[in-house]
Design an enzyme around this catalytic site. Structure first.
Site, short mmCIF file in Angstrom:
data_model
loop_
_atom_site.label_atom_id
_atom_site.label_comp_id
_atom_site.label_asym_id
_atom_site.label_seq_id
_atom_site.Cartn_x
_atom_site.Cartn_y
_atom_site.Cartn_z
N GLU A 34 49.27 53.31 -25.69
CA GLU A 34 48.48 53.78 -24.55
C GLU A 34 47.32 54.71 -24.90
O GLU A 34 46.40 54.89 -24.10
CB GLU A 34 49.41 54.45 -23.53
CG GLU A 34 50.06 53.39 -22.66
CD GLU A 34 51.35 53.85 -22.01
OE1 GLU A 34 51.35 54.04 -20.80
OE2 GLU A 34 52.35 54.02 -22.72
N ALA A 57 57.46 51.52 -30.78
CA ALA A 57 57.37 51.67 -32.24
C ALA A 57 58.31 52.76 -32.73
O ALA A 57 59.04 52.58 -33.71
CB ALA A 57 55.93 51.97 -32.66
N ILE A 69 51.08 53.55 -39.32
CA ILE A 69 50.65 52.28 -38.75
C ILE A 69 51.60 51.20 -39.27
O ILE A 69 51.71 50.99 -40.47
CB ILE A 69 49.20 51.97 -39.16
CG1 ILE A 69 48.24 53.05 -38.63
CG2 ILE A 69 48.78 50.58 -38.67
CD1 ILE A 69 48.25 53.22 -37.14
N LEU A 70 52.29 50.53 -38.38
CA LEU A 70 53.28 49.53 -38.80
C LEU A 70 52.60 48.23 -39.21
O LEU A 70 53.06 47.53 -40.10
CB LEU A 70 54.27 49.26 -37.66
CG LEU A 70 55.04 50.49 -37.15
CD1 LEU A 70 55.97 50.09 -36.01
CD2 LEU A 70 55.82 51.18 -38.27
N GLY A 128 53.51 55.70 -32.09
CA GLY A 128 53.25 54.80 -30.97
C GLY A 128 51.76 54.73 -30.67
O GLY A 128 51.07 55.75 -30.69
N ILE A 140 55.53 42.55 -25.14
CA ILE A 140 54.57 42.49 -24.03
C ILE A 140 53.16 42.26 -24.55
O ILE A 140 52.19 42.48 -23.84
CB ILE A 140 54.66 43.76 -23.16
CG1 ILE A 140 54.33 45.03 -23.95
CG2 ILE A 140 56.05 43.87 -22.55
CD1 ILE A 140 54.18 46.28 -23.08
N GLY A 141 53.07 41.83 -25.80
CA GLY A 141 51.77 41.52 -26.38
C GLY A 141 51.37 42.46 -27.50
O GLY A 141 50.34 42.28 -28.14
N GLY A 193 51.50 43.54 -19.03
CA GLY A 193 52.14 44.26 -17.94
C GLY A 193 51.37 45.51 -17.60
O GLY A 193 51.12 45.81 -16.44
N LYS A 247 46.74 45.26 -38.22
CA LYS A 247 46.05 44.32 -37.34
C LYS A 247 46.49 44.50 -35.88
O LYS A 247 45.66 44.61 -34.97
CB LYS A 247 46.36 42.90 -37.80
CG LYS A 247 45.50 41.83 -37.20
CD LYS A 247 45.85 40.52 -37.87
CE LYS A 247 44.79 39.48 -37.59
NZ LYS A 247 45.06 38.25 -38.36
MO1 MOS Z 1 52.91 51.85 -19.71
S1 MOS Z 1 51.55 52.22 -18.23
O1 MOS Z 1 54.09 53.07 -19.45
O2 MOS Z 1 53.42 50.27 -19.47
#
Ligand code: MOS
Length: 763
Positions: A729, A534, A653-654, A726, A490-491, A263, A657
């Protein structure tokens, strides 16, 4: 769906382990069902008709040929579509996306208030806007008929040249951009008193997200209840919005998204197609599937706005920043005022007494922009971190040393302490692994055969956000756990990391956890945007599993037949599928045995988990460093990126990988942003010129060299109860600047407009 469970060796703790994805087999065997893949009987197919002018009105639509075409059931136009009681109408002055009125995840929730185009009026505001909908028995028939619709327009002069478009100064506090102008100290004085200044304009282009899975909806009514199988990052905002459009209460709408094929922000909230599919399904009395074409991914579902950012830096001779001014101007549509918050990081990244940030908007006839891959920080760090590199050269100072010189020990904007910050360690780790100390700072000083070699670096940063989230967990009679939260996959690996969190808190293996997500009949969770999952859903899963464990412990302690009866609660541990008091062999029993003796029914708890006071007391951000090697062909202007080395501090880190995959993905998108991606609009017609994956260039394997990632060990329990900040991003932030800085080092040519294409390098 059957879930693959592979027995795994017992581990004391699974959190952090590089577990394979629990849904991996489903995905690679086609067993994972995406929105358009649900088998619903009697489904009809809808295809959107889009405008071919950028601004004006639809005068009439001739649908006669389309209606006569094979398989066509109904053609919807602005003139025959049912009026939707709660549909917002585009007005003369574009509104800001309003609703929950705050930055961060709440603003993402406000996406549910945005202005879609729902065939409620005849206005055309960009080329490619939905203006009709054809429903037929097959997708092919619907698409064929959509091509037969003839439209008469009243054309108005579109605003397509952003350099000539009038500037709009939003007066109010914008839900995304915050205050339009933010100052501390006196930036003019700081610049006037500086020994060295740098002032430049940096430009980033329109971009589009291009997830592999196009936006898709499958709408099915039963009476006045609607089910939407949807490709989305935010099931709740889709539910709320579609319900509002139809004048329904949210409980009448169920949104399902078990898997979303990428997404990057474009699926962060609802657009037009969800409501259009539901409208069509209600009118034709059949379920309707609506899958956008790739071309329709350009315009109707958002993209990154163009930004023009003016950055002025002032510093003393020894590199102490005396002033930072960062003004950003970004494009929006004429439908809605969208702000790319490109200046946020500029207020917090470096210690500096005099700072001024400001944003403005340029309204043009394009589709409404939206969040895209670290909205704000990816475009903003390109400008700020390029300018920092320019300043380092002006000072004849090492770029890392300049950043360390201005290291912010606390948040310089709020004065609050960081919840955690290991940026020094990030610079150190990445620089060492990269070999930065061997760099000759002189531009154009390093060659390898015909190639010019350049090394550059930049800082990465992204806010660590947490939103309220809920979860429900059951210990089943067989000793396995069933955990649910209405989040999205979302992957990122959410199925896997959430299974790990629950497993550890319950003392079972991840394979013994069945974690389910992706339906609005599960406890509410935030949209999977803004890197919140996360910390938000992770905390809810942690909290619900701990609460379930405590409930089971109480059950055992109060049960006279339990070997644990009468033990001290704090002595009881959960591990290996059993409770044990004081480590004693005679004071232990399995969850299954406990439940069997106590009615044989699942034991269930539900939690609502929310950020505590820490979120007010601390400034919460993730940090990182990106070091890049480029090779540039001096005659042809070709740029290659053989090597990128990163280090990030993102809390716990959860899963090593999936976390690494997040960073690698972000870095790859950073390469795209730096060198390839740009959405081109025909300046005469407003048509999206390169609206497909052949012409819109994204990095392919051949464009990517080695990506060497590392995480600095960090547990941040101020941000979340699992210690995670998290990682969604931050991976893209800093990358474009790091590459542009390396290109400068290689060639002596500073490219301030992305993407860095051949002509920008050679001219
Ligand atoms: Mo992110 S750009 O808030 O899916």
């Amino acid at each position: 769906m059957t879930w693959h469970r592979k027995p795994r060796p017992k581990r004391a703790a699974s959190l952090g382990q590089p577990l394979d994805r629990v849904d991996g087999r489903l995905k690679v065997t086609g067993g994972a069902r995406y929105a358009a893949e649900f088998a619903v009987p009697n489904v009809a197919h809808a295809v959107i008709v889009t405008s071919t002018i950028a601004r004006g009105r639809v005068l009439s639509m001739d649908t006669s040929a389309a209606e006569k075409a094979p398989g066509v059931i109904k053609v919807f136009t602005p003139f025959n579509s049912p009026r939707l009681p709660g549909a917002p109408k585009p007005g003369p002055k574009p509104p800001a996306p309003s609703g929950q009125g705050a930055q961060g995840p709440a603003a993402r929730g406000a996406l549910s208030m945005r202005v879609p185009t729902l065939l409620q009026d005849d206005g055309v505001r960009y080329n490619g806007q939905p203006i009709g909908l054809v429903v037929a028995d097959t997708f092919e028939h619907a698409r064929e008929a959509a091509n037969l619709v003839r439209v008469r327009y009243e054309n108005e002069a579109a605003v397509l040249d952003w350099s000539k478009a009038p500037l709009n100064r939003p007066e109010e506090v914008h839900p995304l951009g915050g205050e339009r102008t933010v100052t501390r100290g006196d930036v003019s004085q700081g610049l006037a008193g500086a020994a060295v200044t740098v002032e430049q304009t940096y430009i980033t282009p329109l971009e589009n997200h291009n997830p592999m899975e196009v936006h898709s909806t499958l709408a099915q009514w039963e009476g006045d209840s609607l089910t939407l199988y949807e490709s989305t990052q935010g099931i709740t905002s889709v539910r709320n919005t579609v319900a509002r459009h139809f004048g329904l209460t949210p409980d009448k709408v169920r949104v399902v998204a078990y898997f979303t094929g990428g997404g990057f922000g474009s699926k962060g909230g609802p657009w037009s197609h969800e409501t259009l599919a539901a409208m069509a399904a209600r009118e034709v009395g059949r379920p309707v599937k609506l899958v956008l074409t790739r071309r329709q991914m350009f315009g109707p579902v958002g993209g990154r706005p163009r930004t023009e950012q003016r950055v002025a830096l002032g510093a003393s001779r020894d590199g102490v920043l005396t002033a930072i001014r960062h003004h950003s101007k970004s494009t929006t549509s004429t439908i809605e005022d969208w702000v790319e918050p490109a200046t946020s990081q500029t207020r917090m990244l470096y210690e500096c007494p005099n700072v001024e940030t400001q944003y403005d908007l340029v309204r043009v006839n394009v589709g409404t922009p939206t969040f895209m891959r670290a909205p704000g920080e990816s475009t903003g760090t390109f400008a700020l971190e390029s300018a920092m590199d320019e300043l380092a050269y002006a000072l004849k100072m090492d770029p890392v040393a300049l950043r360390l010189k201005n290291y912010a020990e606390k948040d310089p904007e709020s004065g609050k302490p960081w919840s955690s910050k290991s940026l020094r360690e990030c610079y150190e780790s990445a620089a060492t692994r990269f070999g930065w100390s061997r760099r000759n700072p002189e531009p154009r000083s390093t060659r390898d055969g015909r190639w010019l070699v350049g090394w550059g670096m930049a800082t990465a940063t992204y806010p660590a956000r947490r939103a309220p989230a809920g979860a429900v967990a059951r210990m089943m009679p067989d000793g396995t756990a069933w955990v649910r939260a209405g989040t999205q996959e979302i992957g990122c690996g959410t199925y896997t990391s959430m299974s790990q969190i629950a497993a550890d808190a319950l003392g079972i293996t991840p394979a013994q956890v069945r974690f389910e997500l992706g339906s609005t009949d599960m406890p509410e969770n935030p949209a999977s945007t803004g890197s919140v999952t996360a910390a938000s859903t992770g905390s809810a899963i942690h909290d619900v599993a701990v609460a379930l464990r405590q409930k089971l412990i109480q059950l055992a302690l109060n049960d006279p037949q339990s070997p644990l009866h009468g033990s001290i609660e704090s002595d009881v541990r959960a591990a290996d599928g059993r409770l044990t008091a004081g480590g004693l062999l005679n004071r232990t029993e399995t969850f299954a045995a406990l439940i069997a003796r106590n009615g044989g029914q699942p034991v269930e708890v539900t939690v609502a988990s929310r950020p505590g006071a820490d979120s007010q007391q601390y400034s919460m951000h993730s940090f990182g460093a990106v070091f890049t090697e480029v090779r540039v062909d001096p005659e042809l202007g070709i740029v290659r990126v053989p090597r990128i080395v990163t280090a990030h501090a993102v809390g716990r880190i959860l899963n090593a990988k999936t976390a690494r995959s997040q960073i690698v993905g972000g870095v790859v998108w950073g390469v795209g942003m730096a060198l390839e991606e740009e959405t081109l609009i025909d300046p005469r017609t407003g048509r999206y010129v390169n609206a497909d994956l052949a012409e819109y260039h994204v990095p392919v394997n051949a464009d990517i060299g080695t990506i060497d990632t590392a995480f600095i060990e960090q547990v941040d329990e101020h941000v979340s109860s699992v210690g995670a900040k998290g990682v969604g991003e931050i991976g893209i932030t800093g990358v474009a600047a790091s590459i542009a800085n390396a290109v400068y080092h290689a060639t002596g040519k500073r490219v301030r407009e992305l993407p860095i294409r051949v002509e920008r390098l050679l001219t």
